[in-house]
Motif scaffolding. Structure first.
Motif, PDB file in Angstrom:
ATOM      1  N   ALA A 136     -53.996  21.041  27.049  1.00 14.87           N
ATOM      2  CA  ALA A 136     -53.325  20.066  27.546  1.00 14.87           C
ATOM      3  C   ALA A 136     -52.278  20.270  28.270  1.00 14.87           C
ATOM      4  N   ALA A 137     -51.940  19.523  29.294  1.00 12.33           N
ATOM      5  CA  ALA A 137     -50.782  19.765  30.116  1.00 12.33           C
ATOM      6  C   ALA A 137     -49.494  19.246  29.433  1.00 12.33           C
ATOM      7  N   TYR A 181     -56.375  21.833  23.417  1.00 16.27           N
ATOM      8  CA  TYR A 181     -56.055  23.118  23.163  1.00 16.27           C
ATOM      9  C   TYR A 181     -54.843  23.534  23.361  1.00 16.27           C
ATOM     10  N   PRO A 182     -53.956  23.881  22.289  1.00 21.09           N
ATOM     11  CA  PRO A 182     -52.507  24.096  22.539  1.00 21.09           C
ATOM     12  C   PRO A 182     -52.209  25.022  23.652  1.00 21.09           C
ATOM     13  N   ILE A 183     -51.190  24.754  24.652  1.00 23.56           N
ATOM     14  CA  ILE A 183     -51.032  25.416  25.764  1.00 23.56           C
ATOM     15  C   ILE A 183     -50.644  27.043  25.460  1.00 23.56           C
ATOM     16  N   GLN A 184     -49.606  27.104  24.171  1.00 24.16           N
ATOM     17  CA  GLN A 184     -49.142  28.610  23.875  1.00 24.16           C
ATOM     18  C   GLN A 184     -50.272  29.172  23.393  1.00 24.16           C
ATOM     19  N   VAL A 213     -51.015  26.719  13.534  1.00 26.24           N
ATOM     20  CA  VAL A 213     -51.433  26.861  15.279  1.00 26.24           C
ATOM     21  C   VAL A 213     -52.247  25.528  15.818  1.00 26.24           C
ATOM     22  N   PHE A 214     -53.467  25.305  15.204  1.00 27.10           N
ATOM     23  CA  PHE A 214     -54.361  24.412  15.371  1.00 27.10           C
ATOM     24  C   PHE A 214     -54.404  22.952  14.800  1.00 27.10           C
ATOM     25  N   PHE A 256     -61.769  26.315  17.573  1.00 31.22           N
ATOM     26  CA  PHE A 256     -61.067  26.755  18.886  1.00 31.22           C
ATOM     27  C   PHE A 256     -61.410  28.034  19.518  1.00 31.22           C
ATOM     28  N   GLU A 257     -62.224  27.866  20.490  1.00 33.48           N
ATOM     29  CA  GLU A 257     -62.921  29.176  21.201  1.00 33.48           C
ATOM     30  C   GLU A 257     -62.516  29.217  22.511  1.00 33.48           C
ATOM     31  N   LEU A 258     -61.787  30.486  23.063  1.00 32.88           N
ATOM     32  CA  LEU A 258     -61.685  30.828  24.485  1.00 32.88           C
ATOM     33  C   LEU A 258     -62.749  30.754  25.313  1.00 32.88           C
TER      34      LEU A 258
END
Length: 398
Positions: A75-76, A309-312, A347-348, A377-379
């Protein structure tokens, strides 16, 4: 916060409509004191709605559907701003500012008024230099403001009844209940029914106070009290603030005088029955009972909102998952979503819940409780069409 307010707005609105209709049609059979007591159902409903989701739930084992959230959903920073929350908060701040101004104004008016400690009046009574009053205000100690012509407009009997009326407000805690009511009005400022209900609540409060003051009064005292109310209508207050008590307009005063002819006590049975009904209905709405719903019946998601997906987490290269338990109502909407397990913790969770609460399932006409889903949540994104199999270490044999 806004999620909770929107969630309870519908049952709150229904309750307010019922209370408004009751004030209109049940005043004669139930009496002013009983109708005023019924308003406690409002904070009771809000309290139950806030507590019920916190009650422990039994988590049953079941199949967990898994969905993957990829790095493309980062997310922006601007998207993280909840414009609805800031709009609501702006309204709350405006209402709070007005209430603060009301308190400061009533305090300043009392300080400007002439003390009456040298007379037969109590020390907390003061006489204004205009037509303001009679009214009582205060947070810790009572402060009564009387109009400039109080002693010439009212005779001795009326003076005592008026003072008794104002002090009855204080002894019953009406002023502090008004503070609570105004907090609720500020929180639900976007609901027009709340503003209408507050007006009717204050009206019911005055009727109940009249009934209590004249409960043991003689016929002559009631007549004198009625003339005092009429006189207050003919001499309107110079100003009115929501934290003070005003005697009302002509139509309100007419009803108050009419009610002086009826003396009814408070029906504890009716009040307790309404309280029990509110608590039961709130719990049932929060925890809908399934009757005859097959646990094996499968639901199909017709619309899924992808979590962001959280920015941090993306910057730090953190992956993880969130397991969520939720219910699906008869229309296919998600409710009562709660995190069962997450890794890493917290976190998520927020993003997973935000997205899942917007999912839409097939409308089966029945309530489906205790559904489970896992959001991964996967990169590294797995291409569509590739089957994924989770392999976990086998338990060691003893």
């Amino acid at each position: 916060m806004t999620d909770y307010l929107l969630h309870v707005s519908v049952p709150l609105s229904l309750l307010l409509i019922i209370l408004l209709l009751a004030q209109q049609y049940l005043l004669k059979p139930l009496g002013a004191r009983t109708l005023y007591a019924l308003w406690v159902a409002v904070p009771l409903l809000l309290l139950c709605a806030a507590i019920t989701p916190l009650l422990p739930k039994v988590i049953e084992a079941g199949a967990i559907l898994r969905y993957q959230v990829g790095i493309q959903q980062v997310a922006a920073a601007a998207d993280d701003i909840n414009w609805l929350f800031w709009l609501w908060l702006s309204g709350v701040m405006l209402c709070s500012g007005f209430l603060l101004l009301s308190y400061i104004s009533s305090r300043a008016q009392f300080n400007r008024a002439v003390p009456l400690s040298g007379s037969i009046m109590p020390a907390y009574c003061r006489q204004a230099d205009n037509s303001s009053g009679p009214y009582i205000t205060g947070l810790i100690t009572p402060r009564i403001v009387l109009p400039h012509d109080f002693f010439s407009r009212f005779d001795a009997t009326q003076q005592q009844l008026i003072l008794q009326h104002e002090l009855t407000h204080w002894r019953r805690g009406d002023l502090h209940l008004n503070y609570l009511a105004l907090v609720l009005v500020s929180l639900f400022w976007f609901n027009p029914l709340v503003w209408l209900a507050y007006r009717q609540y204050r009206h019911a409060q005055e009727l109940a106070c009249d009934a209590l003051v004249t409960k043991d009064a003689s016929k002559a005292e009631r007549i004198a009290y009625g003339y005092a109310l009429l006189s207050s209508t003919q001499q309107p207050s110079a100003n009115w603030w929501p934290l003070t008590h005003h005697y009302g307009d002509f139509n309100t005063m007419k009803q108050r005088i009419t009610q002086l002819q009826r003396q009814q006590g408070i029906s504890k049975t009716a009040v307790l029955a309404v309280m029990a009904l509110v608590v039961s209905a709130t719990v049932l709405l929060q925890q809908p009972v399934m009757a005859g719903v097959s646990k094996t019946q499968q639901l199909a998601a017709v619309m899924r909102i992808e979590p962001r997906y959280p920015i941090q987490a993306a910057e730090q290269g953190i992956s993880g998952y969130v397991q969520i338990k939720f219910d699906v109502d008869a229309q296919g909407k998600v409710s009562n979503a709660s995190v069962v397990k997450s890794s890493p913790e917290k976190v998520f969770d927020k993003e997973a819940l935000r997205a899942l609460e917007q999912w839409q399932y097939t409308a089966t006409g029945k309530v489906h409780k205790d559904q489970f889903v896992q959001l991964d949540f996967e990169l590294d994104i797995v291409q569509a069409g590739i089957e994924r199999v989770s392999v976990t270490p086998a338990a060691k044999k003893g």
